[in-house]
Design an enzyme around this catalytic site. Structure first.
Site, mmCIF file in Angstrom:
data_model
loop_
_atom_site.group_PDB
_atom_site.id
_atom_site.type_symbol
_atom_site.label_atom_id
_atom_site.label_comp_id
_atom_site.label_asym_id
_atom_site.label_seq_id
_atom_site.Cartn_x
_atom_site.Cartn_y
_atom_site.Cartn_z
ATOM 1 N N TYR A 191 22.980 25.265 27.439
ATOM 2 C CA TYR A 191 24.350 26.236 27.143
ATOM 3 C C TYR A 191 23.430 27.486 26.599
ATOM 4 O O TYR A 191 22.999 27.058 25.961
ATOM 5 C CB TYR A 191 25.838 25.385 26.515
ATOM 6 C CG TYR A 191 26.903 25.251 26.602
ATOM 7 C CD1 TYR A 191 27.655 25.759 27.146
ATOM 8 C CD2 TYR A 191 26.658 23.877 27.218
ATOM 9 C CE1 TYR A 191 28.649 25.924 27.315
ATOM 10 C CE2 TYR A 191 27.639 23.277 27.724
ATOM 11 C CZ TYR A 191 28.919 24.185 27.459
ATOM 12 O OH TYR A 191 30.340 24.802 28.706
ATOM 13 N N GLU A 232 26.762 30.347 25.415
ATOM 14 C CA GLU A 232 27.751 31.088 25.291
ATOM 15 C C GLU A 232 26.877 32.126 23.643
ATOM 16 O O GLU A 232 26.246 32.188 23.093
ATOM 17 C CB GLU A 232 28.601 30.495 24.497
ATOM 18 C CG GLU A 232 29.557 29.221 25.388
ATOM 19 C CD GLU A 232 30.579 28.410 24.151
ATOM 20 O OE1 GLU A 232 30.231 28.220 23.662
ATOM 21 O OE2 GLU A 232 30.944 28.232 24.880
ATOM 22 N N ASP A 270 34.575 48.412 43.645
ATOM 23 C CA ASP A 270 33.799 46.750 43.295
ATOM 24 C C ASP A 270 33.287 47.453 44.189
ATOM 25 O O ASP A 270 33.406 46.939 45.923
ATOM 26 C CB ASP A 270 35.603 46.294 43.391
ATOM 27 C CG ASP A 270 35.348 44.444 44.220
ATOM 28 O OD1 ASP A 270 34.001 44.380 44.697
ATOM 29 O OD2 ASP A 270 36.583 43.775 43.916
ATOM 30 N N THR A 278 30.482 41.292 43.363
ATOM 31 C CA THR A 278 29.875 39.660 43.668
ATOM 32 C C THR A 278 28.378 40.027 43.971
ATOM 33 O O THR A 278 27.950 40.919 44.122
ATOM 34 C CB THR A 278 30.426 39.391 44.987
ATOM 35 O OG1 THR A 278 29.769 39.655 46.303
ATOM 36 C CG2 THR A 278 31.804 38.543 44.478
ATOM 37 N N ARG A 305 25.889 32.970 44.576
ATOM 38 C CA ARG A 305 26.802 32.961 44.108
ATOM 39 C C ARG A 305 27.127 33.988 42.881
ATOM 40 O O ARG A 305 27.273 32.829 42.154
ATOM 41 C CB ARG A 305 27.943 31.950 45.025
ATOM 42 C CG ARG A 305 29.689 32.164 44.898
ATOM 43 C CD ARG A 305 29.405 30.908 45.960
ATOM 44 N NE ARG A 305 29.403 31.076 47.665
ATOM 45 C CZ ARG A 305 30.381 31.962 48.536
ATOM 46 N NH1 ARG A 305 30.667 32.267 47.770
ATOM 47 N NH2 ARG A 305 29.662 31.501 49.232
HETATM 48 N N1 PLP Z 1 35.952 41.945 45.534
HETATM 49 C C1 PLP Z 1 36.036 41.810 46.516
HETATM 50 C C2 PLP Z 1 35.915 43.465 47.317
HETATM 51 C C3 PLP Z 1 35.446 40.966 48.183
HETATM 52 O O1 PLP Z 1 35.540 41.013 49.158
HETATM 53 C C4 PLP Z 1 35.661 39.661 47.003
HETATM 54 C C5 PLP Z 1 35.594 38.154 48.044
HETATM 55 O O2 PLP Z 1 35.253 38.275 49.280
HETATM 56 C C6 PLP Z 1 36.002 39.685 45.707
HETATM 57 C C7 PLP Z 1 35.700 40.483 45.219
HETATM 58 C C8 PLP Z 1 35.742 38.319 45.574
HETATM 59 O O3 PLP Z 1 34.129 37.402 45.106
HETATM 60 P P1 PLP Z 1 34.498 35.907 44.835
HETATM 61 O O4 PLP Z 1 34.529 35.560 46.010
HETATM 62 O O5 PLP Z 1 33.045 35.453 44.668
HETATM 63 O O6 PLP Z 1 35.522 35.619 43.486
#
Ligand code: PLP
Length: 433
Positions: A51, A53, A206, A232, A241
């Site tokens: 742990y 945190e 993202d 990710t 992951r």
């Molecule tokens: N953002 C985008 C553009 C994605 O394509 C994905 C998943 O495919 C995610 C976020 C979410 O990721 P997770 O499945 O790890 O929550």
């Protein structure tokens, strides 16, 4: 202490079956990849027991001297992997995955019911960017915030930036989100920056799907124009992951992003970090600085182009007419079939990809297209010739789907399955790393 085979043969057997499935199939899901043994060793290590945190040097538990060392190393490698200056950019490596990372950003910079704009899900966006239907607010993002998605221009398959600009002036979002799950082209970050600045919005990218490509500089660099970048770590980046959030260190719109984002991760939305994942991520980010990684990312793109060209030669319509990255979106509607059926037939022949909506689709349940990605099979050593063959196999699967739709005999399907899954199958002589 027993090994898994002795301690739990049932789970071991399931893992063995899954490993065999991964070994045998042509893995073409654009968001998947095969991580390295070294990453898996770190993920399966004693780091899972601890742990921690808080952040390095500021923990709520004792015994964190090595975990601190690991997290700092991971942060340094994350900045280095994207060529970022540590005086200008910071990173949080604790998000448990991509969707939590995005929600942590929203928690950091928005108040409930603030307005956001992301790419619409049926046009390639992700659920966590605010998807809702006419009847229902589907994702947490659309439940807690007011979402007005932007869309593609259906005639070109490209983001309709003119419409985004006009709508943003009326809607006045506090946050504009770039990035997608099924968009084969680069985003126009300079244009999006201008649109965000005109309404005083934060701009977030993202880059989940393309972070490996960004790291190797084979696609446009979002860091030059965005305030926040999330990702990710298990897609083109080829790590375990997990998720990461990069943020500008200087305040943006009066907000200290560093403390707002770190607080949103913990204690806002998470408890103890998954240190085994952070260990695996550190290993993956070391790989990301190697010449082999850059060569791999270049191949991901050239393989995808070869796949796209062959599919077009075979007469398929691709959304946006091609691809600049790791995926293609095939519009099957001109053939009179849907993505769901083709996915199913190809799955029977161990060709794994996913049905996907394409712009103009009437139903999300029976989407009109398929999404095909190159990262995983490129990891397994495929080059352009093999991807051309992959296009031919997909074509064969589509023909069989068309035939199966007409007659229910399926004899051609049986033949196809036998061929593709046979030990002599020409593309299956590679081994998993
Ligand atoms: N953002 C985008 C553009 C994605 O394509 C994905 C998943 O495919 C995610 C976020 C979410 O990721 P997770 O499945 O790890 O929550």
């Amino acid at each position: 202490d027993y090994g898994l085979r002795e301690a739990d043969p049932e789970v071991r057997a399931i893992i063995d079956k899954e490993k065999n499935r991964q070994f045998r199939s042509l893995e073409l899901i654009a968001s998947e990849n095969f991580t390295s043994r070294a990453v898996m060793e770190a993920v399966g290590s004693c780091l899972t027991n601890k742990y921690s945190e808080g952040l390095p040097g500021k923990r709520y538990y004792g015994g964190n001297e090595y975990i601190d060392e690991l997290e700092i190393l991971c942060q340094e490698r994350a900045l280095a992997a994207f060529n970022l200056d540590g005086n200008k950019w910071g990173v949080n490596v604790q998000p448990l995955s991509g969707s939590p990372a995005n929600f942590e950003v929203y928690t950091a910079i928005l108040s409930p019911h603030d307005r956001i704009m992301g790419l619409d899900l049926p046009h390639g966006g992700h659920l966590s960017h605010g998807f809702m239907t006419a009847k229902r607010r589907v994702s947490g993002t659309s439940i807690y915030f007011e979402s007005m998605p932007y869309r593609l221009d259906e005639s070109t398959g490209l983001v309709d930036y003119d419409m985004l600009e006009k709508t943003s002036i009326l809607f006045r979002p506090k946050l504009i989100i770039a990035g997608a799950s099924a968009y084969p082209r680069d985003f126009d970050y300079p244009r999006m920056r201008k649109i965000a600045d005109a309404v005083g919005a934060f701009l977030m990218m993202d880059m989940a799907h393309i972070s490996g490509l960004v790291s190797a500089s084979v696609v446009a660099n979002p860091f030059e124009f965005c305030d926040i970048v999330t990702t990710t770590t298990h897609k083109s980046l080829r790590g375990p992951r997990g998720g990461m959030i990069f943020f500008k260190k200087d305040p943006v719109n009066g907000v200290d992003l560093e403390s707002a984002i770190n607080n949103a991760v913990f204690p806002g939305l998470q408890g103890g970090p998954h240190n085994h994942t952070i260990g695996g991520l550190a290993v993956c980010l070391k790989h990301a600085k190697s010449p082999e990684f850059k060569a791999y990312q270049n191949k991901v793109v050239s393989n995808c182009r070869a796949l796209a060209s062959r599919l077009m030669e075979l007469g398929y319509e691709l959304v946006s007419g091609g691809s600049d990255n790791h995926l293609v979106l095939v519009d099957l509607r001109p053939l009179g079939i849907d993505g769901a059926r083709v996915e199913k037939i190809l799955d029977m022949a161990s060709i794994t990809l996913n049905k996907n909506s394409v712009p103009g689709d009437k139903s999300a349940l029976v989407p009109g297209g398929i999404r095909i990605g190159s990262p995983a099979m490129t990891t397994r050593g495929f080059g352009e010739d093999e991807f051309i063959q992959v296009a031919d196999f997909i074509h064969e699967g589509v023909q069989i789907t068309l035939e199966a739709k007409k007659s229910a005999t399926g004899s051609k399907l049986q033949e196809f399955m036998k061929f593709v899954t046979s030990p002599g199958f020409p593309l299956m002589d590679r081994v998993l790393d």
